[in-house]
Design a protein around this motif. Structure first.
Motif, PDB file in Angstrom:
ATOM      1  N   ASN A 267      -8.900  83.815  22.927  1.00 58.63           N
ATOM      2  CA  ASN A 267     -10.197  83.463  23.500  1.00 58.63           C
ATOM      3  C   ASN A 267     -10.329  83.917  24.954  1.00 58.63           C
ATOM      4  O   ASN A 267     -10.835  83.183  25.815  1.00 58.63           O
ATOM      5  CB  ASN A 267     -10.427  81.947  23.390  1.00 58.63           C
ATOM      6  N   GLY A 268      -9.833  85.126  25.238  1.00 61.61           N
ATOM      7  CA  GLY A 268      -9.971  85.659  26.588  1.00 61.61           C
ATOM      8  C   GLY A 268      -9.260  84.841  27.640  1.00 61.61           C
ATOM      9  O   GLY A 268      -9.749  84.706  28.774  1.00 61.61           O
ATOM     10  N   VAL A 269      -8.100  84.275  27.299  1.00 62.76           N
ATOM     11  CA  VAL A 269      -7.378  83.411  28.224  1.00 62.76           C
ATOM     12  C   VAL A 269      -7.173  84.106  29.570  1.00 62.76           C
ATOM     13  O   VAL A 269      -6.830  85.287  29.643  1.00 62.76           O
ATOM     14  CB  VAL A 269      -6.025  82.990  27.607  1.00 62.76           C
ATOM     15  N   GLU A 270      -7.394  83.349  30.637  1.00 58.75           N
ATOM     16  CA  GLU A 270      -7.275  83.900  31.991  1.00 58.75           C
ATOM     17  C   GLU A 270      -6.099  83.323  32.761  1.00 58.75           C
ATOM     18  O   GLU A 270      -5.745  83.827  33.826  1.00 58.75           O
ATOM     19  CB  GLU A 270      -8.568  83.654  32.760  1.00 58.75           C
ATOM     20  N   ALA A 271      -5.526  82.243  32.245  1.00 58.26           N
ATOM     21  CA  ALA A 271      -4.375  81.626  32.910  1.00 58.26           C
ATOM     22  C   ALA A 271      -3.632  80.772  31.888  1.00 58.26           C
ATOM     23  O   ALA A 271      -4.244  80.199  30.978  1.00 58.26           O
ATOM     24  CB  ALA A 271      -4.814  80.769  34.095  1.00 58.26           C
ATOM     25  N   PHE A 272      -2.326  80.692  32.054  1.00 56.18           N
ATOM     26  CA  PHE A 272      -1.501  79.884  31.154  1.00 56.18           C
ATOM     27  C   PHE A 272      -1.358  78.485  31.760  1.00 56.18           C
ATOM     28  O   PHE A 272      -0.464  78.234  32.572  1.00 56.18           O
ATOM     29  CB  PHE A 272      -0.141  80.536  30.951  1.00 56.18           C
ATOM     30  N   VAL A 273      -2.245  77.597  31.362  1.00 63.63           N
ATOM     31  CA  VAL A 273      -2.299  76.247  31.931  1.00 63.63           C
ATOM     32  C   VAL A 273      -2.142  75.229  30.807  1.00 63.63           C
ATOM     33  O   VAL A 273      -2.513  75.478  29.650  1.00 63.63           O
ATOM     34  CB  VAL A 273      -3.619  76.018  32.679  1.00 63.63           C
ATOM     35  N   PRO A 274      -1.604  74.040  31.108  1.00 64.07           N
ATOM     36  CA  PRO A 274      -1.394  73.027  30.066  1.00 64.07           C
ATOM     37  C   PRO A 274      -2.672  72.659  29.314  1.00 64.07           C
ATOM     38  O   PRO A 274      -2.610  72.290  28.132  1.00 64.07           O
ATOM     39  CB  PRO A 274      -0.840  71.831  30.852  1.00 64.07           C
ATOM     40  N   ALA A 283       0.667  65.931  31.242  1.00 58.80           N
ATOM     41  CA  ALA A 283       1.563  64.774  31.295  1.00 58.80           C
ATOM     42  C   ALA A 283       2.655  64.889  30.231  1.00 58.80           C
ATOM     43  O   ALA A 283       3.806  64.520  30.463  1.00 58.80           O
ATOM     44  CB  ALA A 283       0.761  63.488  31.104  1.00 58.80           C
ATOM     45  N   THR A 284       2.301  65.398  29.061  1.00 59.57           N
ATOM     46  CA  THR A 284       3.275  65.547  27.980  1.00 59.57           C
ATOM     47  C   THR A 284       4.370  66.535  28.361  1.00 59.57           C
ATOM     48  O   THR A 284       5.554  66.319  28.090  1.00 59.57           O
ATOM     49  CB  THR A 284       2.576  66.027  26.699  1.00 59.57           C
ATOM     50  N   PHE A 285       3.988  67.632  29.005  1.00 59.45           N
ATOM     51  CA  PHE A 285       4.947  68.677  29.366  1.00 59.45           C
ATOM     52  C   PHE A 285       5.790  68.320  30.587  1.00 59.45           C
ATOM     53  O   PHE A 285       6.887  68.855  30.768  1.00 59.45           O
ATOM     54  CB  PHE A 285       4.217  69.994  29.661  1.00 59.45           C
ATOM     55  N   ASP A 286       5.307  67.433  31.424  1.00 60.50           N
ATOM     56  CA  ASP A 286       5.974  67.132  32.685  1.00 60.50           C
ATOM     57  C   ASP A 286       7.355  66.520  32.451  1.00 60.50           C
ATOM     58  O   ASP A 286       7.502  65.501  31.791  1.00 60.50           O
ATOM     59  CB  ASP A 286       5.118  66.153  33.500  1.00 60.50           C
ATOM     60  N   GLY A 287       8.361  67.179  32.962  1.00 56.59           N
ATOM     61  CA  GLY A 287       9.717  66.639  32.916  1.00 56.59           C
ATOM     62  C   GLY A 287      10.465  66.838  31.616  1.00 56.59           C
ATOM     63  O   GLY A 287      11.568  66.306  31.449  1.00 56.59           O
ATOM     64  N   ILE A 288       9.920  67.617  30.689  1.00 57.47           N
ATOM     65  CA  ILE A 288      10.652  67.822  29.444  1.00 57.47           C
ATOM     66  C   ILE A 288      11.894  68.676  29.710  1.00 57.47           C
ATOM     67  O   ILE A 288      11.906  69.544  30.577  1.00 57.47           O
ATOM     68  CB  ILE A 288       9.781  68.463  28.338  1.00 57.47           C
ATOM     69  N   GLU A 289      12.937  68.421  28.943  1.00 58.88           N
ATOM     70  CA  GLU A 289      14.207  69.113  29.129  1.00 58.88           C
ATOM     71  C   GLU A 289      14.598  69.960  27.915  1.00 58.88           C
ATOM     72  O   GLU A 289      15.538  70.757  27.996  1.00 58.88           O
ATOM     73  CB  GLU A 289      15.305  68.090  29.416  1.00 58.88           C
TER      74      GLU A 289
END
Length: 605
Positions: A267-274, A283-289
């Motif tokens: 879809n014409g992505v312009e940035a890789f953002v959560p 919040a889900t991605f924050d701190g995953i190991e």
């Protein structure tokens, strides 16, 4: 399993039931049937041939009714025989169609036999019919509600009774079932595609729901017995999804739709953002190991590719497991693990069960990559990425797989950026490659005539080996799966470095070997593996990049793709392998879109 359609309306619904079954043929089936409440009472017609044969029989019989149920069955309990085809009757008064598996059917069958019920089929579904009949005292809805409380396993059912000719009762647990509401009546189906010409909006039943439909009313009761209102939704499915156009088969059509599917998914992505994965993703991605990927079949192979991307780009430990195995062991879990499920339908039984299992272990960080917004998996996961593959009719997945790969690549770069391992320069390069992928796929599809020539040689063989290394090994696995699925040629895939550890013993002049040789740091290793095969008389079919240093010669056939496309090269190599399987199956006269013994949506274990 596999497809359910039910209707109660003002006009004759037999054509509606047949058309619904025809639309669900893509899911795979080995028998089909219809039961209706006609003026003569409850009547049934079944076939172990195609829906078109059933339709002809219904027309000859001039069967008409304003209410009824229909089914396409993919055999689980009992062989594909008329006596095992749905709908199942009880005492010629009640009919049931069923998707799923009843795990306690043997004890119920013994109990009902002792009560005087005669069983004529080998199915677990006949148990449901007799159980409901045994509980019926004039209220079909109450009988179904009481019966399902005794069932263990997965089911979606639709039930009719000759005493209530204007009522259909449905229930679900672990298998999808939806209600379609229309101007002329109300409908039930296991897939919205069956009802897109009839229903104006859809209601998606939750686990444990029981519903009652008349032509003017819909009643839904939740597991706890409380009446509930399920929010109506619109489902838009383009007519083009079920039209072949100029293509011979849906699989061919869907292979050639992949450039558009990839463009729609990115879809014409312009940035890789959560936020690409939902509002809660940051919040889900924050701190995953670590990342745990759970999937089955083709989706599992997409997960294997994702492991390379996640570990090389995001620098995060990633495990990939077949969902049906994960749910039966005691895994070590962590609250800092992101659990990713991958499923085209979002209803894959083993993946869904594995997701519920891991959530029961306290893992709350979940993400699904899925193609169906209304699916159970999407509803269960806190974050999601909806691929834009559209309706995939061919049983062998093609465009859904490439859409999954694109979504998983976007996840890897997004996590890499969030974790500080992807610089602005690298992000720009990834964006350029991703947005250029549709054009690269179009160029790769132009190789079809060369693939056709290969397929003529492969069609005479009964075995094949596929080889790949690194990122391309999972693509070799997927290529082998496609060949065996639709051509019925036995095919296996190996990391090329494993040749000397056993598979080389199989190589003779009658064993074709398909090798993936991109212009990367594994090229020289792959060339050595090719020579090992050639030295044993094996015939090689090599897919290589434009600049790969390997040439066609006696016993070695080479087709060149465009220049090496970096980490996204697995997406490009997928396409010629899909075409190879497709054209080989065509040359062997196989039923391309409905391969034997397979179903599109695997909603039972």
């Amino acid at each position: 399993m596999c497809g359910i359609v039910g209707a109660v309306a003002r006009e004759n619904i037999v054509p509606v039931l047949v058309e619904g079954l025809r639309r669900l043929e893509y899911r795979g089936y080995d028998s089909c049937g219809v039961a209706v409440n006609s003026k003569r009472g409850l009547e049934r017609m079944r076939s172990i041939e195609r829906v078109s044969h059933l339709d002809s029989s219904l027309r000859r019989a001039r069967l008409e009714s304003t209410s009824g149920i229909a089914h396409t069955r993919w055999a689980t309990h009992g062989a594909p025989e008329i006596r095992n085809a749905h709908p199942m009757f009880s005492c010629d008064a009640l009919a049931v169609v069923h998707n799923g598996i009843i795990e306690n059917y043997e004890s119920l069958r013994e109990e009902l036999s002792d009560a005087g019920y005669a069983f004529v089929s080998q199915t677990d579904t006949e148990v449901i019919a007799h159980l409901i009949h045994s509980l019926y005292d004039g209220d079909l809805f109450a009988a179904v509600r009481e019966a399902v409380q005794r069932l263990r396993g997965a089911y979606a059912i639709a039930v009719v009774h000759e005493d209530a000719p204007h009522i259909i009762v449905g229930a679900r647990e672990g298998s999808p079932l939806i209600i379609g509401a229309g101007a002329e009546g109300n409908f039930l189906a296991s897939d919205a595609l069956a009802l897109t010409d009839q229903a104006e909006h859809f209601l998606f039943l939750d686990e444990g729901d029981v519903c009652e439909l008349t032509r003017d009313t819909i009643r839904i009761v939740a597991r706890n017995g409380e009446p509930v209102d399920r929010q109506p939704q619109q489902v838009r499915i383009a007519n083009s999804a079920v039209e072949l156009g100029s293509y011979q088969h849906y699989m061919q059509k869907e292979i050639f739709e992949q450039p558009g599917v990839v463009a729609a998914t990115t879809n014409g992505v312009e940035a890789f953002v959560p936020e690409l994965f939902g509002d809660a993703a940051a919040a889900t991605f924050d701190g995953i190991e670590s990342v745990q990927i759970l999937a089955c079949g083709t989706s599992y192979y997409a997960g294997l590719v994702a492991k390379y991307w996640l570990e090389s780009i995001a620098k995060i430990k990633t495990d990939v497991e077949i969902a049906s195995e994960y749910r039966y062991r005691e895994p070590m879990t962590s609250s800092r693990t992101l659990v990713v499920t991958i499923s085209q339908s979002g209803e894959t039984a083993d993946t869904l069960a594995a997701l519920k299992y891991t959530q029961s272990l306290g893992q709350t960080r979940t993400l699904t990559v899925c193609n169906v917004a209304s699916s159970a998996m999407v509803q269960l996961c806190g974050t999601r990425f909806l691929t834009q593959a559209g309706q995939e009719v061919g049983v062998a997945s093609t465009k859904a797989f490439t859409a999954q790969l694109v979504a998983l690549f976007m996840l890897a770069v997004t996590l890499g950026r969030q974790r500080g391992h992807v610089s602005a320069l690298h992000e720009s390069r990834y964006l350029q490659q991703l947005n250029g992928l549709p054009q690269m796929l179009t160029s790769t599809l132009a190789l079809e005539p060369q693939i056709v020539a290969w397929s003529a040689r492969l069609a005479t063989r009964e075995n094949a080996l596929f080889l790949g290394r690194g990122l391309q090994y999972p693509i070799a696995l997927e290529g082998a799966l496609k060949l065996k699925e639709i051509s019925y040629i036995h095919a296996e895939a190996y990391p090329a470095g494993e040749l000397k550890h056993g598979p080389l013993a199989l190589v003779t002049e009658t064993m074709p070997v398909i090798a993936i040789v991109p212009d990367d740091d594994m090229q020289e290793k792959m060339k050595s593996n090719i020579q090992e095969v050639r030295a044993r008389g094996g015939e090689l079919f090599v897919l290589a990049d434009k600049d790969t240093q390997i040439e066609s010669e006696e016993g070695i056939h080479v087709i060149r793709l465009p220049a090496h496309y970096g980490p996204l090269s697995p997406v490009l190599y997928t396409v010629p392998l899909q075409l190879l399987a497709y054209h080989t199956a065509c040359a062997r006269g196989a039923d391309i879109d409905k391969p034997r013994n397979l179903a599109k949506s695997v909603t039972v274990e």
